[in-house]
Design a protein around this motif. Sequence first.
Motif, PDB file in Angstrom:
ATOM      1  N   ILE A 173       0.843  -1.193   0.000  1.00 40.94           N
ATOM      2  CA  ILE A 173       0.000   0.000   0.000  1.00 40.94           C
ATOM      3  C   ILE A 173       0.880   1.245   0.000  1.00 40.94           C
ATOM      4  CG2 ILE A 173      -1.800   1.290   1.191  1.00 40.94           C
ATOM      5  CD1 ILE A 173      -2.793  -1.385   0.214  1.00 40.94           C
ATOM      6  N   VAL A 174       0.631   2.139  -0.930  1.00 46.68           N
ATOM      7  CA  VAL A 174       1.298   3.444  -0.989  1.00 46.68           C
ATOM      8  C   VAL A 174       0.248   4.505  -0.705  1.00 46.68           C
ATOM      9  CG1 VAL A 174       2.575   5.071  -2.429  1.00 46.68           C
ATOM     10  CG2 VAL A 174       2.967   2.602  -2.669  1.00 46.68           C
ATOM     11  N   GLU A 175       0.465   5.294   0.307  1.00 50.21           N
ATOM     12  CA  GLU A 175      -0.505   6.322   0.690  1.00 50.21           C
ATOM     13  C   GLU A 175      -0.390   7.554  -0.209  1.00 50.21           C
ATOM     14  OE1 GLU A 175      -2.772   5.826   2.906  1.00 50.21           O
ATOM     15  OE2 GLU A 175      -2.028   3.963   3.786  1.00 50.21           O
ATOM     16  N   ALA A 176      -1.528   8.124  -0.562  1.00 50.45           N
ATOM     17  CA  ALA A 176      -1.651   9.405  -1.261  1.00 50.45           C
ATOM     18  C   ALA A 176      -0.720   9.541  -2.474  1.00 50.45           C
ATOM     19  CB  ALA A 176      -1.412  10.550  -0.274  1.00 50.45           C
ATOM     20  N   PRO A 177      -0.759   8.621  -3.427  1.00 46.74           N
ATOM     21  CA  PRO A 177       0.106   8.744  -4.606  1.00 46.74           C
ATOM     22  C   PRO A 177      -0.351   9.873  -5.525  1.00 46.74           C
ATOM     23  CG  PRO A 177      -1.451   6.979  -4.930  1.00 46.74           C
ATOM     24  CD  PRO A 177      -1.659   7.455  -3.508  1.00 46.74           C
ATOM     25  N   ARG A 178       0.609  10.479  -6.205  1.00 46.26           N
ATOM     26  CA  ARG A 178       0.308  11.558  -7.169  1.00 46.26           C
ATOM     27  C   ARG A 178       0.034  10.938  -8.531  1.00 46.26           C
ATOM     28  NH1 ARG A 178       4.135  14.334  -8.749  1.00 46.26           N
ATOM     29  NH2 ARG A 178       2.973  16.195  -9.363  1.00 46.26           N
ATOM     30  N   LEU A 179      -1.155  11.195  -9.060  1.00 48.27           N
ATOM     31  CA  LEU A 179      -1.506  10.643 -10.361  1.00 48.27           C
ATOM     32  C   LEU A 179      -0.675  11.259 -11.483  1.00 48.27           C
ATOM     33  CD1 LEU A 179      -5.263  10.221  -9.718  1.00 48.27           C
ATOM     34  CD2 LEU A 179      -3.831   8.484 -10.754  1.00 48.27           C
ATOM     35  N   ALA A 180      -0.168  12.456 -11.270  1.00 41.80           N
ATOM     36  CA  ALA A 180       0.687  13.068 -12.285  1.00 41.80           C
ATOM     37  C   ALA A 180       1.944  12.241 -12.531  1.00 41.80           C
ATOM     38  CB  ALA A 180       1.067  14.497 -11.874  1.00 41.80           C
ATOM     39  N   GLY A 209      -1.633   3.275 -16.817  1.00 41.96           N
ATOM     40  CA  GLY A 209      -1.840   4.718 -16.689  1.00 41.96           C
ATOM     41  C   GLY A 209      -1.859   5.455 -18.012  1.00 41.96           C
ATOM     42  N   THR A 210      -2.143   4.747 -19.112  1.00 40.39           N
ATOM     43  CA  THR A 210      -1.993   5.350 -20.440  1.00 40.39           C
ATOM     44  C   THR A 210      -3.292   5.839 -21.057  1.00 40.39           C
ATOM     45  OG1 THR A 210      -2.150   3.144 -21.431  1.00 40.39           O
ATOM     46  CG2 THR A 210       0.064   3.981 -20.965  1.00 40.39           C
ATOM     47  N   ASN A 211      -4.418   5.641 -20.435  1.00 40.21           N
ATOM     48  CA  ASN A 211      -5.691   6.045 -21.040  1.00 40.21           C
ATOM     49  C   ASN A 211      -6.520   6.812 -20.019  1.00 40.21           C
ATOM     50  OD1 ASN A 211      -7.592   6.091 -23.171  1.00 40.21           O
ATOM     51  ND2 ASN A 211      -8.707   4.382 -22.262  1.00 40.21           N
ATOM     52  N   ILE A 212      -5.850   7.696 -19.270  1.00 43.22           N
ATOM     53  CA  ILE A 212      -6.466   8.325 -18.104  1.00 43.22           C
ATOM     54  C   ILE A 212      -6.236   9.831 -18.118  1.00 43.22           C
ATOM     55  CG2 ILE A 212      -6.395   8.482 -15.580  1.00 43.22           C
ATOM     56  CD1 ILE A 212      -5.329   5.521 -15.689  1.00 43.22           C
ATOM     57  N   LEU A 213      -7.310  10.579 -17.885  1.00 46.20           N
ATOM     58  CA  LEU A 213      -7.225  12.009 -17.620  1.00 46.20           C
ATOM     59  C   LEU A 213      -7.785  12.221 -16.223  1.00 46.20           C
ATOM     60  CD1 LEU A 213      -6.956  15.020 -18.001  1.00 46.20           C
ATOM     61  CD2 LEU A 213      -8.913  14.960 -19.582  1.00 46.20           C
ATOM     62  N   ALA A 214      -6.894  12.443 -15.265  1.00 38.99           N
ATOM     63  CA  ALA A 214      -7.274  12.575 -13.858  1.00 38.99           C
ATOM     64  C   ALA A 214      -7.318  14.046 -13.467  1.00 38.99           C
ATOM     65  CB  ALA A 214      -6.276  11.833 -12.972  1.00 38.99           C
ATOM     66  N   ALA A 215      -8.344  14.403 -12.704  1.00 37.63           N
ATOM     67  CA  ALA A 215      -8.509  15.782 -12.256  1.00 37.63           C
ATOM     68  C   ALA A 215      -7.443  16.153 -11.233  1.00 37.63           C
ATOM     69  CB  ALA A 215      -9.903  15.959 -11.658  1.00 37.63           C
ATOM     70  N   ASP A 216      -7.305  17.450 -11.017  1.00 39.43           N
ATOM     71  CA  ASP A 216      -6.416  17.952  -9.973  1.00 39.43           C
ATOM     72  C   ASP A 216      -7.082  17.767  -8.607  1.00 39.43           C
ATOM     73  OD1 ASP A 216      -4.437  18.884 -11.815  1.00 39.43           O
ATOM     74  OD2 ASP A 216      -5.679  20.650 -12.207  1.00 39.43           O
ATOM     75  N   GLY A 217      -6.317  17.993  -7.524  1.00 34.83           N
ATOM     76  CA  GLY A 217      -6.869  17.955  -6.182  1.00 34.83           C
ATOM     77  C   GLY A 217      -6.890  16.568  -5.572  1.00 34.83           C
ATOM     78  N   SER A 229      -2.337  21.578 -17.052  1.00 27.14           N
ATOM     79  CA  SER A 229      -3.131  21.261 -15.861  1.00 27.14           C
ATOM     80  C   SER A 229      -4.331  20.427 -16.267  1.00 27.14           C
ATOM     81  CB  SER A 229      -3.608  22.541 -15.176  1.00 27.14           C
ATOM     82  OG  SER A 229      -4.597  23.192 -15.959  1.00 27.14           O
ATOM     83  N   ALA A 230      -4.832  19.662 -15.332  1.00 33.82           N
ATOM     84  CA  ALA A 230      -6.016  18.862 -15.602  1.00 33.82           C
ATOM     85  C   ALA A 230      -7.226  19.745 -15.852  1.00 33.82           C
ATOM     86  CB  ALA A 230      -6.275  17.912 -14.439  1.00 33.82           C
ATOM     87  N   ASP A 231      -7.299  20.878 -15.162  1.00 33.44           N
ATOM     88  CA  ASP A 231      -8.421  21.796 -15.390  1.00 33.44           C
ATOM     89  C   ASP A 231      -8.454  22.259 -16.840  1.00 33.44           C
ATOM     90  OD1 ASP A 231      -9.295  21.609 -12.793  1.00 33.44           O
ATOM     91  OD2 ASP A 231      -8.357  23.481 -12.130  1.00 33.44           O
ATOM     92  N   TRP A 274     -11.171  10.733 -14.683  1.00 32.51           N
ATOM     93  CA  TRP A 274     -11.207  10.477 -13.245  1.00 32.51           C
ATOM     94  C   TRP A 274     -11.384  11.798 -12.528  1.00 32.51           C
ATOM     95  CZ3 TRP A 274      -6.740   6.487 -12.003  1.00 32.51           C
ATOM     96  CH2 TRP A 274      -7.052   5.270 -12.644  1.00 32.51           C
ATOM     97  N   VAL A 275     -12.607  12.040 -12.112  1.00 32.39           N
ATOM     98  CA  VAL A 275     -12.928  13.277 -11.405  1.00 32.39           C
ATOM     99  C   VAL A 275     -13.615  12.911 -10.101  1.00 32.39           C
ATOM    100  CG1 VAL A 275     -13.097  14.632 -13.510  1.00 32.39           C
ATOM    101  CG2 VAL A 275     -15.136  13.507 -12.621  1.00 32.39           C
ATOM    102  N   SER A 276     -13.585  13.823  -9.144  1.00 36.38           N
ATOM    103  CA  SER A 276     -14.178  13.532  -7.833  1.00 36.38           C
ATOM    104  C   SER A 276     -15.692  13.662  -7.882  1.00 36.38           C
ATOM    105  CB  SER A 276     -13.598  14.475  -6.782  1.00 36.38           C
ATOM    106  OG  SER A 276     -13.823  15.814  -7.167  1.00 36.38           O
TER     107      SER A 276
END
Length: 296
Positions: free
Chosen positions: A4-11, A54-62, A264-266, A294-296
């Motif tokens: 388990i890795v806590e709080a990974p950065r999707l960037a 991780g090649t087909n993903i657009l993840a939001a910021d935050g 930026s994701a925004d 991937w948005v919240s």
Amino acid sequence: MLRIVEAPRLASLTSLHLGGRALALAAFESAVDLEALPEAARRIGGRITPLGGGTNILAADGELPFLLVRCGIGGVTEETGEGGETRLIRVGAGMKLPRLLTWCMKRGLSGLEGMAGVPGDVGGAVAGNAGAHGVDMGTVLRGVEVFTPDRGLRMLGRDEVRCAYRSFGLKDDGAPWFLITGAVLTLRRAEPESIRTAMRENIERKLRVQPVRSWSAGCVFKNPPEGLSAGKLLDEAGFRGKRLGGMCFSDRHANFLVNEGKGSADAALELVRSAQDAVRERFGIQLQTEVKLWVS
């Protein structure tokens, strides 16, 4: 052991190099490791979300409410049971597609040459029914190994799953989530040199018309069911090369969203929405995203 890795950065985990922090990343390298995943999911919370390559993903910021899961089961073996020129191979979901194609080429196993130049891993390719040059994973899929929290690990036949254009699912979809851990593929015998030639030609074609070496997530939109090209629609709507906040639709191919280095994701999500609006207003067609948002 489940790692388990806590709080990974999707960037740092996606090919677009965008995105904020997930709740955690759970990585496993064996079926035994998976036994601990349901309890970890209850403890951590959030939505179970396979990461793949991780090649087909657009993840939001935050801060994002995801428990990412990455399969480290690789390896490939040729199986018995098929006659004539047809062969079965069994491959782990964590194996990289380019590595699998090289393995097949060296052994004279044909059927995946159209996927040459497609990044990511086998699990993600099956989950998105990835394809190129007239070939998709559903074409060669014989069976898929999945893990669900209610039934554990099991092998499903081709008739127990749904494969359609850029989509995949389980026909028995009562489980709250599932993970792909492996696949059985049907290939055919061919000369290694002919396979090598086809792969080289497909890669060269991609290099000519797609921003392969850029920070991208592949095609943003699916081709609409009307039989039109999403790239052509975007081109005619004026989105080839359109830029916003360090992001752009590629000058080389209008259906590829590119991070020019400080995007930026925004900005990326705004470009995606603007493109959908423009195509709908001009052509009356609602483009559906192929890239996972991937948005919240």
